[in-house]
Design a protein around this motif. Structure first.
Motif, PDB file in Angstrom:
ATOM      1  N   ASN A 102      70.330  18.581 103.500  1.00  0.00           N
ATOM      2  CA  ASN A 102      70.701  18.800 102.112  1.00  0.00           C
ATOM      3  C   ASN A 102      71.725  17.743 101.708  1.00  0.00           C
ATOM      4  O   ASN A 102      72.669  17.474 102.446  1.00  0.00           O
ATOM      5  CB  ASN A 102      71.290  20.211 101.963  1.00  0.00           C
ATOM      6  CG  ASN A 102      71.376  20.658 100.522  1.00  0.00           C
ATOM      7  OD1 ASN A 102      72.060  20.033  99.730  1.00  0.00           O
ATOM      8  ND2 ASN A 102      70.696  21.735 100.189  1.00  0.00           N
ATOM      9  N   TYR A 103      71.531  17.163 100.549  1.00  0.00           N
ATOM     10  CA  TYR A 103      72.441  16.125 100.087  1.00  0.00           C
ATOM     11  C   TYR A 103      73.817  16.675  99.736  1.00  0.00           C
ATOM     12  O   TYR A 103      74.748  15.911  99.484  1.00  0.00           O
ATOM     13  CB  TYR A 103      71.826  15.384  98.898  1.00  0.00           C
ATOM     14  CG  TYR A 103      70.566  14.638  99.273  1.00  0.00           C
ATOM     15  CD1 TYR A 103      70.622  13.530 100.114  1.00  0.00           C
ATOM     16  CD2 TYR A 103      69.319  15.061  98.824  1.00  0.00           C
ATOM     17  CE1 TYR A 103      69.472  12.851 100.482  1.00  0.00           C
ATOM     18  CE2 TYR A 103      68.166  14.389  99.189  1.00  0.00           C
ATOM     19  CZ  TYR A 103      68.245  13.290 100.017  1.00  0.00           C
ATOM     20  OH  TYR A 103      67.100  12.627 100.397  1.00  0.00           O
ATOM     21  N   LYS A 104      73.948  17.973  99.743  1.00  0.00           N
ATOM     22  CA  LYS A 104      75.267  18.598  99.610  1.00  0.00           C
ATOM     23  C   LYS A 104      76.144  18.253 100.811  1.00  0.00           C
ATOM     24  O   LYS A 104      77.366  18.169 100.701  1.00  0.00           O
ATOM     25  CB  LYS A 104      75.098  20.120  99.500  1.00  0.00           C
ATOM     26  CG  LYS A 104      76.380  20.920  99.508  1.00  0.00           C
ATOM     27  CD  LYS A 104      76.068  22.410  99.449  1.00  0.00           C
ATOM     28  CE  LYS A 104      77.331  23.253  99.507  1.00  0.00           C
ATOM     29  NZ  LYS A 104      77.026  24.708  99.434  1.00  0.00           N
ATOM     30  N   ASP A 110      74.192  12.076 103.198  1.00  0.00           N
ATOM     31  CA  ASP A 110      73.192  11.225 102.572  1.00  0.00           C
ATOM     32  C   ASP A 110      72.076  10.915 103.565  1.00  0.00           C
ATOM     33  O   ASP A 110      72.109  11.333 104.724  1.00  0.00           O
ATOM     34  CB  ASP A 110      73.841   9.946 102.038  1.00  0.00           C
ATOM     35  CG  ASP A 110      74.581   9.151 103.109  1.00  0.00           C
ATOM     36  OD1 ASP A 110      74.289   9.323 104.316  1.00  0.00           O
ATOM     37  OD2 ASP A 110      75.469   8.364 102.745  1.00  0.00           O
ATOM     38  N   SER A 142      68.708  26.687 102.565  1.00  0.00           N
ATOM     39  CA  SER A 142      69.765  26.525 101.573  1.00  0.00           C
ATOM     40  C   SER A 142      70.688  27.728 101.659  1.00  0.00           C
ATOM     41  O   SER A 142      70.264  28.832 102.007  1.00  0.00           O
ATOM     42  CB  SER A 142      69.189  26.399 100.162  1.00  0.00           C
ATOM     43  OG  SER A 142      68.428  25.218 100.036  1.00  0.00           O
ATOM     44  N   GLU A 180      70.671  23.237  94.646  1.00  0.00           N
ATOM     45  CA  GLU A 180      71.165  22.310  95.648  1.00  0.00           C
ATOM     46  C   GLU A 180      70.240  21.112  95.762  1.00  0.00           C
ATOM     47  O   GLU A 180      69.147  21.097  95.202  1.00  0.00           O
ATOM     48  CB  GLU A 180      71.276  23.015  97.000  1.00  0.00           C
ATOM     49  CG  GLU A 180      72.285  24.142  96.993  1.00  0.00           C
ATOM     50  CD  GLU A 180      72.520  24.681  98.391  1.00  0.00           C
ATOM     51  OE1 GLU A 180      72.899  23.906  99.283  1.00  0.00           O
ATOM     52  OE2 GLU A 180      72.319  25.883  98.586  1.00  0.00           O
ATOM     53  N   LYS A 181      70.693  20.145  96.487  1.00  0.00           N
ATOM     54  CA  LYS A 181      69.928  18.913  96.638  1.00  0.00           C
ATOM     55  C   LYS A 181      69.223  18.915  97.976  1.00  0.00           C
ATOM     56  O   LYS A 181      69.592  18.223  98.915  1.00  0.00           O
ATOM     57  CB  LYS A 181      70.854  17.713  96.487  1.00  0.00           C
ATOM     58  CG  LYS A 181      71.518  17.642  95.104  1.00  0.00           C
ATOM     59  CD  LYS A 181      72.432  16.448  94.976  1.00  0.00           C
ATOM     60  CE  LYS A 181      73.060  16.372  93.596  1.00  0.00           C
ATOM     61  NZ  LYS A 181      73.975  15.201  93.461  1.00  0.00           N
ATOM     62  N   SER A 182      68.192  19.696  98.071  1.00  0.00           N
ATOM     63  CA  SER A 182      67.427  19.832  99.298  1.00  0.00           C
ATOM     64  C   SER A 182      66.725  18.522  99.644  1.00  0.00           C
ATOM     65  O   SER A 182      66.228  17.810  98.778  1.00  0.00           O
ATOM     66  CB  SER A 182      66.394  20.946  99.120  1.00  0.00           C
ATOM     67  OG  SER A 182      65.416  20.887 100.122  1.00  0.00           O
ATOM     68  N   MET A 183      66.658  18.229 100.940  1.00  0.00           N
ATOM     69  CA  MET A 183      65.908  17.062 101.421  1.00  0.00           C
ATOM     70  C   MET A 183      64.442  17.449 101.620  1.00  0.00           C
ATOM     71  O   MET A 183      63.835  17.152 102.655  1.00  0.00           O
ATOM     72  CB  MET A 183      66.518  16.547 102.722  1.00  0.00           C
ATOM     73  CG  MET A 183      67.906  15.973 102.578  1.00  0.00           C
ATOM     74  SD  MET A 183      68.538  15.346 104.166  1.00  0.00           S
ATOM     75  CE  MET A 183      70.143  14.704 103.656  1.00  0.00           C
TER      76      MET A 183
END
Length: 342
Positions: free
Chosen positions: A194-196, A199, A231, A237-240
């Motif tokens: 996750n980008y939370k 990176d 998550s 959220e910024k899931s990959m």
């Protein structure tokens, strides 16, 4: 179709006689006792008559054998937690060594798989059984906590890499032992994709390179593998999702009702089998049958009949009313047959 045929049809993106369904709550009051866990899980599986079994070991099984202190509650929805700081100095990283998975807590999870499979096969049941494993980075996160892990990834990455190599080796051995006991695949859960948290470059270094070593330990016996993209909140959220959807698995499970992408969006992002559609949090609202039926119908409409299995975005809470489980099961029968509903 048999349950195995139904699941294989979904994985191959062929049209099944009915959309397969999987449901997986924890069994925390009994998950420290293998025989009691098998009994509880088999009763649930049999009553729901679902299409595959995702084994539900307790969430810290992969870290307890390192000697960390764990507090266990043995109560519904009261999950065990690490009860001490495991890394207090650089030297403490030396405590993370390869583990003999045929002993200790790991052995209990092997026994769980073996006994569950035997119980099913003795009763003439051929449904697929998959075991739950966590990514090496996820296991390290469970063991040392995010703050400590993040600090060492930034300041002393060599210590993290050494630990990840040990954890990866242990996970690979666990994979092989499970396959020898007859499991059909694995539910590979990643909690930090996750980008939370990081990176792409950081996940390349600490996440995916070790994930691939775990998949390398699987062989042709492991035909039903799912990647779970976890998550932690209901916030966006910024899931990959995109990068993990390219993992060498047959199915993808994620919080499609919380975080996204939606099932319809995911259908345009990957050709893998999608597993989801049920917002397990909604169960807590004691919703009525009509709401649940609509929920299931929306999911099947969004995903289509091919390459889809109905399931939760993650673990279902144990205080979910039994009638809600049955409602979802009946809705799958009603709306999950191709051509029955438009």
């Amino acid at each position: 179709m048999t349950k195995t045929e139904r699941v294989k049809a979904a994985l191959a993106k062929e049209e099944p006689d009915r959309v397969p369904i999987g449901l997986w709550p924890h069994f925390t009051p009994v998950d420290q006792d293998v025989d009691a866990l098998v009994d509880a899980h088999y009763v649930f599986y049999s009553e729901m008559d679902i299409d595959f079994v995702k084994l539900m070991p307790y969430g810290l099984y992969a870290v307890e054998d390192y000697g960390v202190k764990i507090k266990k509650f043995n109560l519904p929805d009261q999950w065990a937690k690490v009860d001490e700081e495991f890394i207090k100095s650089d030297d403490d990283w030396e405590k993370i060594v390869p583990i003999d998975v045929t002993k200790g807590v790991y052995r209990k999870q092997l026994d769980y798989a073996e006994k569950m499979i035997k119980r099913m096969r003795d009763d003439g049941d051929e449904a697929p059984v998959i075991h739950t494993v966590f990514s090496p980075l996820t296991n390290l996160f469970k063991l040392v906590g995010w703050d400590t892990l993040k600090k060492y990834m930034e300041k002393k990455p060599e210590l993290v890499h050494r630990a990840l190599r040990q954890v990866t080796e242990t996970t690979a051995e666990f994979i092989k032992e499970n396959l020898d006991r007859g499991v059909d695949g694995f539910f590979f859960a990643s909690q930090l994709a996750n980008y939370k948290f990081m990176d792409d470059e950081t996940y390349d270094e600490f996440g995916q390179r070790y994930d691939m070593e775990v998949f390398d330990a699987m062989d042709s016996r492991s035909w039903f593998n799912i990647v779970h993209i976890h998550s932690f909140t209901q916030e966006v959220e910024k899931s990959m999702f995109k990068r993990l959807s390219e993992y060498p698995v047959q199915g993808i499970n994620w919080h499609d009702r919380w975080v996204g992408p939606s099932l319809a969006e995911a259908r345009n992002m990957t050709d893998k089998c999608l597993i989801g559609g049920i917002n397990e949090e909604a169960y807590l609202n004691r919703v009525d049958y009509h709401t649940l039926y609509t929920h299931v119908r929306e999911a099947i409409k969004g995903a289509g009949y091919r390459g889809f299995m109905l399931g939760p975005g993650c673990t279902i809470y144990e205080d979910t009313p039994l009638e809600n489980f049955f409602a979802v099961r009946m809705a799958a029968e009603k709306y999950g047959v191709p051509g029955r509903w438009k």
